[in-house]
Design an enzyme around this catalytic site. Structure first.
Site, short mmCIF file in Angstrom:
data_model
loop_
_atom_site.label_atom_id
_atom_site.label_comp_id
_atom_site.label_asym_id
_atom_site.label_seq_id
_atom_site.Cartn_x
_atom_site.Cartn_y
_atom_site.Cartn_z
N LEU A 181 0.87 -1.24 0.07
CA LEU A 181 0.13 -0.02 -0.07
C LEU A 181 0.76 1.20 0.20
O LEU A 181 0.84 2.21 -0.93
CB LEU A 181 -0.81 -0.09 1.20
N GLU A 187 1.06 0.26 10.05
CA GLU A 187 -0.46 -0.12 10.12
C GLU A 187 -1.13 1.07 10.48
O GLU A 187 -2.22 0.84 11.31
CB GLU A 187 -0.71 -1.49 10.59
#
Ligand SMILES: Cc1cc2nc3c(=O)[nH]c(=O)nc-3n(C[C@H](O)[C@H](O)[C@H](O)COP(=O)(O)OP(=O)(O)OC[C@H]3O[C@@H](n4cnc5c(N)ncnc54)[C@H](O)[C@@H]3O)c2cc1C
Length: 381
Positions: A125, A363
């Protein structure tokens, strides 16, 4: 309300604790020093079903519930945070995405191999210019006959140097912001994919973290994960579960810091007595234990609710925010309790101190978790 682990969860914890103590702990210090990826450990993990912990048995997985998975991560994190993140990215960020968003055909094609550990997953990502603001990612995914062509780069990819497969996020509509991103399943050995050198990290030395570059990489139609242009939702939903895993990792590191501190302070003598007789050391230990218990309750609650299919955006963010901060405070106190020895590589707390920090960063940083929690409070959901 019952605050006891069930017999089944206790069995899982004991199994994970034995595996961690027998197969990981003896190598953890050396792997940290030599920066060796835990290849042999993963081979052994396969035999216990740890490469597909929550994958249903019909797809070849261990079929455990999410709390079992979190307990396993905590136990592994207690001895080796690097092995913990390798398992966490594979099981939550890769397999979790397949379980939640793959079509039946994709599940049949990918899950059995992932659960058997024949393939190792990554989650791509972050980009050099898009970290916390992941929705501004730029990797291009241009429509062509039969699929898409991907061009751009991804940074800080865990398992990136070794993974065989992954989920990558690309921009399918340049004008549509977060509604112009799509998720794709990829074979990391596809022509046009280049993996960079290993990042020289502060900790998690035995895990692989690299930049991955895509140059005109073809991804076939059938590898779209979820709906076209809805990839940002895929990314965020996967991260919700991932954050509970990072909370468990933080919990494991913090518990190890307490374990080491209890043992050391019970044998180190100064002023004619063991240092655990001093009130300041007792306060360190009791604060650590209290915060670890609080972090465990938040983390297990988020895990149980996620397993029940409830919305846990706020609870996962709270668990990660609190557990990672508690972990940082615990490793700081642990080094302090060890005095000068804690500052040397001869003692495990030095590694714990270096490994802990990233739990406040990846995260979603702690600042991002605050934003997520505040938004949930404001909207009531
Ligand atoms: C070891 C490691 C492994 C990783 N593994 C992966 C992986 O497998 N896959 C992947 O995709 N990514 C991975 N990452 C990337 C990680 O998720 C990002 O580093 C993280 O999201 C932060 O992005 P950034 O580093 O660009 O920091 P930035 O977003 O540039 O943030 C810098 C600082 O600004 C703050 N900030 C940013 N925006 C705001 C705001 N709106 N309000 C307040 N403060 C803000 C941040 O909290 C931080 O303190 C990994 C990172 C590391 C270090």
């Amino acid at each position: 309300m019952n605050f006891q682990l069930s017999d089944q969860h206790r069995l899982v914890r004991d199994m994970a604790r034995d595996f961690a103590a027998g197969e990981i702990a003896p190598h953890a210090e050396e792997m940290d020093r030599t920066k060796a990826f835990p290849k042999e450990i993963l081979e052994k993990a396969k035999g216990l079903g740890l490469m597909g912990i929550v994958v249903p048995e019909e797809y070849g997985g261990a079929g455990m519930d999410f709390l079992s998975y979190i307990i396993i991560l905590e136990e592994v994190g207690r001895v080796c945070a690097s092995t913990c993140v390798v398992l966490s990215v594979h099981n939550t960020l890769f397999i979790g995405g397949l379980l939640k968003f793959a079509t039946e055909a994709q599940k049949r094609a990918w899950l059995p191999r992932a659960a058997a550990g024949e393939i190792l997953g990554a989650y791509l990502l972050t980009e050099p210019g898009a970290g916390s603001d992941a929705g501004s990612l730029k990797l291009r995914a241009d429509r062509v006959a039969g699929g898409w062509r991907l061009t751009g780069s991804k940074s800080f990819i865990t398992n990136g140097g070794v993974a065989s497969h992954g989920i990558v996020y690309g921009r399918t509509d340049p004008e549509a912001g977060t509604r112009g991103i799509s998720a794709f399943l990829i074979d990391m050995n596809t022509e046009g994919i280049t993996r960079g050198a290993e990042e020289k990290k502060m900790g998690l030395n035995a895990s692989s973290t690299v930049q991955v570059t895509f140059e005109d990489v073809f991804v076939p139609e059938e590898n779209l994960l979820g709906e076209e242009n809805r990839g940002f939702t895929v990314a965020m939903e996967i991260l919700n579960a991932g954050r509970i895993g990072i909370a468990a990792q933080a919990l494991g590191i913090a518990q190890a810091a307490l374990d080491e501190s209890l043992a050391y302070s019970a044998q180190r003598e100064q002023f004619g007595t063991t240092i655990n007789r001093f009130q300041s050391i007792q306060w360190f230990l009791s604060d650590m234990a209290t915060e670890i218990e609080a972090a465990r309750l938040l983390t297990y609650r988020a895990a149980v609710w996620y397993g029940e299919g409830r919305r846990i955006v706020k609870e996962a963010a709270m668990a990660k925010l609190f557990a990672s901060a508690a972990c940082m405070r615990a490793v700081d106190k642990a080094v302090q309790i060890h005095g000068g020895y804690g500052y040397t590589r001869d003692y495990k707390v030095e590694r714990l101190f270096r490994d802990a920090k990233v739990t406040e960063i990846y995260e979603g940083t702690s600042e991002v978790q605050h934003i997520v929690i505040a938004r949930a409070l404001a909207t009531g959901n």
